[in-house]
Design an enzyme around this catalytic site. Structure first.
Site, short mmCIF file in Angstrom:
data_model
loop_
_atom_site.label_atom_id
_atom_site.label_comp_id
_atom_site.label_asym_id
_atom_site.label_seq_id
_atom_site.Cartn_x
_atom_site.Cartn_y
_atom_site.Cartn_z
N PHE A 683 0.80 -1.22 0.00
CA PHE A 683 0.00 0.00 0.00
C PHE A 683 0.83 1.27 0.00
O PHE A 683 0.29 2.35 -0.19
CB PHE A 683 -0.92 0.03 1.23
CG PHE A 683 -1.97 -1.04 1.23
CD1 PHE A 683 -3.08 -0.96 0.40
CD2 PHE A 683 -1.86 -2.13 2.06
CE1 PHE A 683 -4.04 -1.94 0.40
CE2 PHE A 683 -2.83 -3.12 2.07
CZ PHE A 683 -3.92 -3.03 1.23
N SER A 684 2.13 1.18 0.25
CA SER A 684 2.90 2.38 0.51
C SER A 684 4.24 2.36 -0.21
O SER A 684 4.77 1.30 -0.55
CB SER A 684 3.16 2.55 2.02
OG SER A 684 1.96 2.48 2.75
N SER A 685 4.77 3.57 -0.44
CA SER A 685 6.12 3.75 -0.96
C SER A 685 6.86 4.71 -0.05
O SER A 685 6.34 5.78 0.28
CB SER A 685 6.07 4.31 -2.39
OG SER A 685 5.39 3.42 -3.26
N LYS A 700 6.37 8.80 3.43
CA LYS A 700 5.64 7.66 2.90
C LYS A 700 4.45 8.13 2.08
O LYS A 700 3.61 8.88 2.57
CB LYS A 700 5.17 6.75 4.03
CG LYS A 700 4.34 5.56 3.53
CD LYS A 700 4.10 4.53 4.60
CE LYS A 700 3.25 5.04 5.72
NZ LYS A 700 2.95 4.01 6.72
N ASP A 800 -1.83 -4.66 6.87
CA ASP A 800 -0.76 -5.34 6.17
C ASP A 800 0.42 -5.53 7.12
O ASP A 800 1.34 -4.71 7.14
CB ASP A 800 -0.35 -4.53 4.93
CG ASP A 800 0.61 -5.30 4.03
OD1 ASP A 800 0.68 -6.53 4.16
OD2 ASP A 800 1.28 -4.66 3.20
#
Length: 950
Positions: A683-685, A700, A800
């Site tokens: 879901f994230s970078s 993020k 997650d």
């Protein structure tokens, strides 16, 4: 008619003429003003009649006078306890309920003023944030009958603070941090009826003096650090209905006199270290008996399952031997006896009489023989789990009579013959697992009748023939496991909503890999290894979700594509594949599929026909095309990539150092440059950012989709982030600031120096991570999860949780990331199952396949998989198989558990090996297929701390 009019007039006259005394009315108006200042959930507008206010109950004494008796202010987002003083100045108050708020303290005036109310019977402060030690209630509150302080942050010991509560009948101190001995001074006249002390850190033994409270009906001491034996004096509690001792360090045998408490309806002593035999008669009066996860030995008593009141029995994970008693009560609806060493057959049980049986779980034993056809008479059965035994013969066709069945697990047995057509008529079935048997024949096309099926596992059999075309219509299927069979032919159709895993490995499939696989936009694991596939590798469009791609040992040819760094790809054993230098082929990106396909073809033709010069030319053109297309995930920032525009930015931290250093504009410039990307999760970078003053941070970006953040939710999301920013735990990544753009959310964090747990555990070359570090990491994650699950405003759940979302400040200091996802993701907006939204492959609990609700039990399952990674050294998915399933399949014999451990670590010392085995047992409890049977995180934390001492 006349009578009705008279009654109406009487009620009308009461409502018109009945009023509060002036002093009470003024108190209520003052209370209203105080509450209005801190919450919008209380709307008290009719100042002339406070008795009409929501949450206010009055007692009408006569036609002209009423008195306030109850203030019910639960779940109103209250933060300031100053309103308690005017509330305590209502002398007729009988009940005060301020539960499910965010109160951090109880003022001293409360105990002096409210303690003087003659008639106050109920006080409820549960589910707040009250901290400190338990205050003394002194000699006030003489009429108080019910006191609930559960789910707060209270600590210290409980001594004589409650001794003067002479009328106390119900006390709930659960879910706090109390320590010391279990209190026994709980009212001078020992009239207590309900005592709930669960999920604290009370220690030592259960005091025999508790038997003085002979009126007790509920005694809950679960999830503490209580040791010693179960005292025989509990027999004197002749009115006891519920006795819960779960999740402690109790040892020894169960006193046989417990069975003599005729009123006892529930007895739970699971997750302890109890030994000896299960005493005969223990289930004589109870409805629910849970003795799971102990060290009981010997055989199951002949009468254990026979008593007419018995409804649920759980004896999972002990060391029981012998057969299952034939005499089973017809009222039983749940029987769990997995993880023992039970032998014999089921043919002696009269299943036709078990008309109420809904859950039968006998997995991981040594049972043998055929499945009796009579089992098909249990028409209410919803879950049948006989996995990991020695059952043989053909699958009974009468299993098709179990029309309510939702889960059928028969894997790891010795079944032969074909898959009965009747099983494909179980339309409520969600999970079907018949893997690791000796089934033959083809997969029946009627399998598509299972329209609700989300998980299908037929791997490791002798199935032949082609993959039925009809299987492509199974739109709810999220995982399909068909590996290690003898299936052949070309792949015509696959379910289009697969999200978890597609495993076709170790078969005889041939022809090209179908382009239809490129439509699986949410698939995480694709295993096509050890087949006869030929031709080029298709242009997969699910690179963003893909975690593992196994194409090894086929006949593939052409250019090998390059995937994102976090995708595990194996293409070995394909002699016709050409691997170009890393910079020659662009990474797959979902947004430009057609462009990439043209480029790949151009590169391939160039490589095959014209050699290196033409290949270089094609790559040069491809890069220009990609630059014009603004592929942000691949190209460095060259001025063409726009910097995100902030709609809103806000500082969450009160730390002056961070406030002085964080520069939102500088951060957004860094995010626009993909060279700053350091980590991508589902879901994230995460981007590294160096602020003008030299301090480093992570920014993020939440990878938003149509089900995540919408502009209309920005305000509520900001408020949620503010609450997260106030959390205080060293094991959680707590946001320092945030910025919202039109399409995405950006959160600021302190940097973590060592990367993710996944990288350290599975990708670091050289010396493996030592056990001391692994154990510290496990404890740290458990502390963080316990903190999140125990928040006074309600548990904070993780969407997650896995080794890739746990970051390390040092090799012994983990931090849990992505805690804000529960605030931004709405599973109900997903058109698929929850497993498509929540979790990463290998960590998703089985129940998520058919629910739309993330739970604390689901988080416990994910944490259990992390524990398995730590003790085995294996990844959550290895060679196309989930680690949890692999461990379960190899844990049927406890004497062979050491083979599961990471040998490079377990061999270092006997102490390390012993601790690893203890942690393995905890992990197995966490990954129990039944969400109800999993321990709470606070219990898991306590068990880990004890294992580290061992």
């Amino acid at each position: 008619m006349k009578l009705g009019i008279i009654v109406f007039l009487i009620l009308l006259s009461n409502s018109v003429f009945s009023e509060l005394p002036p002093s009470q009315k003024s108190n209520m108006i003052m209370l209203s003003k105080l509450l209005h200042n801190q919450t919008a959930l209380i709307s008290w507008t009719d100042v002339e009649n406070p008795c009409s206010w929501a949450g206010v109950t009055c007692n009408t004494v006569n036609k002209t006078t009423s008195y306030v008796t109850k203030l019910l202010l639960s779940n109103k987002r209250l933060t300031d306890s100053s309103f308690l003083l005017p509330a305590c100045q209502i002398p007729t108050l009988e009940a005060l309920d301020v539960s499910k708020n965010s109160l951090s303290s109880i003022p001293d005036e409360f105990f002096t003023v409210c303690g003087g109310i003659q008639g106050l019977k109920l006080v409820n402060f549960s589910n707040n944030r009250v901290s400190g030690v338990l205050p003394s209630f002194g000699d006030g509150f003489s009429t108080l009958q019910s006191l609930d302080l559960s789910n707060n942050m209270l600590s210290g010991s409980v001594g004589v603070q409650l001794e003067e509560l002479v009328s106390l009948k119900s006390l709930n101190l659960s879910f706090n941090s109390f320590t010391g001995l279990i209190p026994v001074k709980l009212g001078k006249f020992t009239g207590l009826e309900q005592l709930q002390l669960s999920t604290n850190s009370f220690q030592d033994s259960i005091p025999a003096r508790l038997s003085d409270y002979t009126n007790l009906t509920i005694l809950d001491l679960s999830s503490n650090i209580i040791s010693g034996n179960i005292p025989t004096s509990l027999q004197e509690l002749h009115k006891l209905e519920i006795l819960v001792l779960s999740g402690n360090n109790l040892h020894g045998e169960i006193p046989i006199n417990i069975s003599q408490i005729k009123t006892l309806q529930r007895f739970s002593a699971n997750l302890n270290m109890l030994t000896g035999k299960i005493p005969a008669g223990i289930s004589k009066y109870v409805k629910t008996l849970d003795l799971s996860y102990n060290n009981f030995s010997g055989s199951i008593p002949d009468d254990l399952l026979s008593y007419p009141n018995l409804q649920s029995v759980d004896i999972t994970s002990n060391s029981l031997v012998g057969s299952i008693p034939a005499n089973v009560s017809s009222s039983l609806f749940r029987l769990r006896a997995g993880g023992n060493s039970l032998t014999g057959m089921l043919s002696s049980i009269k299943f036709a009489e078990l008309e109420n049986l809904q859950y039968l779980e006998l997995e991981n034993n040594r049972l043998s023989g055929k499945i009796p056809s009579e089992l098909g008479s249990c028409y209410k059965l919803r879950l049948l789990n006989l996995a990991g035994n020695g059952f043989s013969g053909e699958l009974p066709r009468k299993l098709g009579n179990l029309t309510q069945l939702m889960g059928l697990s028969l894997q790891q047995n010795n079944f032969v013959g074909q898959i009965p057509h009747e099983i494909t008529e179980l339309t409520y079935l969600l999970i079907l697992n018949i893997s690791w048997n000796s089934l033959s024949g083809s997969i029946p096309p009627s399998i598509a009748n299972l329209t609700n099926l989300t998980f299908l596992d037929l791997q490791q059999n002798y199935l032949t023939g082609s993959l039925p075309v009809s299987i492509g219509s199974m739109n709810r299927l999220t995982e399909l496991q068909l590996g290690r069979n003898y299936l052949s032919g070309q792949i015509a159709s696959v379910p289009r909503n697969l999200q978890y895993s597609l495993n076709l490995s170790h078969n005889q499939f041939d022809g090209p890999i179908p382009n239809s696989l490129s439509l699986l936009s949410s698939l995480q694991v694709l295993d096509l290894s050890y087949n006869r596939f030929s031709g080029p590798i298709p242009d997969f469009s699910f690179d963003q979700s893909l975690v593992t791609l196994l194409l090894n040992n086929n006949n593939l040819s052409g250019v090998r594509p390059t995937f994102s760094s976090y995708v595990v790809v194996d293409t070995d054993g394909n002699p016709g594949l050409i691997t170009l230098p890393p910079d020659s082929v662009p990474v797959f990106s979902q947004s430009h599929r057609k462009t990439r396909l043209r480029v790949r073809i151009a590169v391939e033709i160039g490589a095959l026909l014209f050699g290196g010069i033409v290949a270089f030319f094609a790559v040069f053109i491809s890069r220009r095309v990609f630059c014009r297309a603004h592929d942000r995930e691949v190209q460095p920032n060259n001025g063409d990539v726009p910097t995100p525009e902030a709609i809103e930015s806000h500082m969450l931290t009160t730390n002056s150092v961070h406030k002085a250093n964080i520069d939102f504009n500088k951060a957004m410039e860094a995010v626009a440059n993909p060279l700053n990307l350091v980590l991508s999760t589902k879901f994230s970078s995460y981007y590294k950012v160096i602020m003008p003053m030299g301090r480093r941070y992570f920014v993020k970006k939440i990878n938003c989709s149509d089900r995540i953040i919408e502009p209309s939710s920005h305000e509520s999301f900001g408020k949620d982030l503010e609450s997260l920013g106030k959390l205080n735990s060293s094991n959680i990544m707590i946001p320092l600031a945030y910025m919202l753009s039109a399409d995405n959310a950006y959160l600021f964090y302190e940097t973590t120096l060592k990367g993710t747990l996944f990288d350290i555990l599975h990708r670091s070359p050289g010396i493996p991570l030592d056990w001391v570090s692994r154990c510290s990491i496990a404890v740290g994650i458990a502390q963080g999860l316990s903190f999140l699950h125990g928040c006074s405003s309600g548990p904070i759940l993780l969407f997650d949780l896995g080794s890739k979302t746990v970051l390390l400040k040092s090799l012994k200091e983990p931090q849990i990331g992505d805690i804000e996802l529960c605030k931004v993701i709405d599973p109900s907006k997903s058109t698929s199952s929850l497993s498509a939204v929540a979790g990463s492959v290998g960590y998703i609990p089985p129940e998520y396949a058919y629910t739309m609700r993330v739970t604390t039990a689901g988080n416990v399952y994910s944490f259990g998989v992390i524990l398995l990674e730590l003790v085995t050294g294996k990844q959550a998915v290895s060679e196309g198989m989930e680690l949890a399933k692999w461990v379960w399949s190899n844990s049927t014999e406890t004497q062979k558990w050491d083979r599961i451990l990471d040998y490079s670590i377990s061999r270092t010392s006997p102490t390390v090996k012993s601790q690893m085995l203890a942690v393995l047992k905890i992990a197995l409890a966490c990954i129990n297929a039944s969400s109800e049977a999993r321990p709470k995180m606070k219990t898991v934390l306590r068990m880990l701390l004890n294992a580290r001492k061992g």
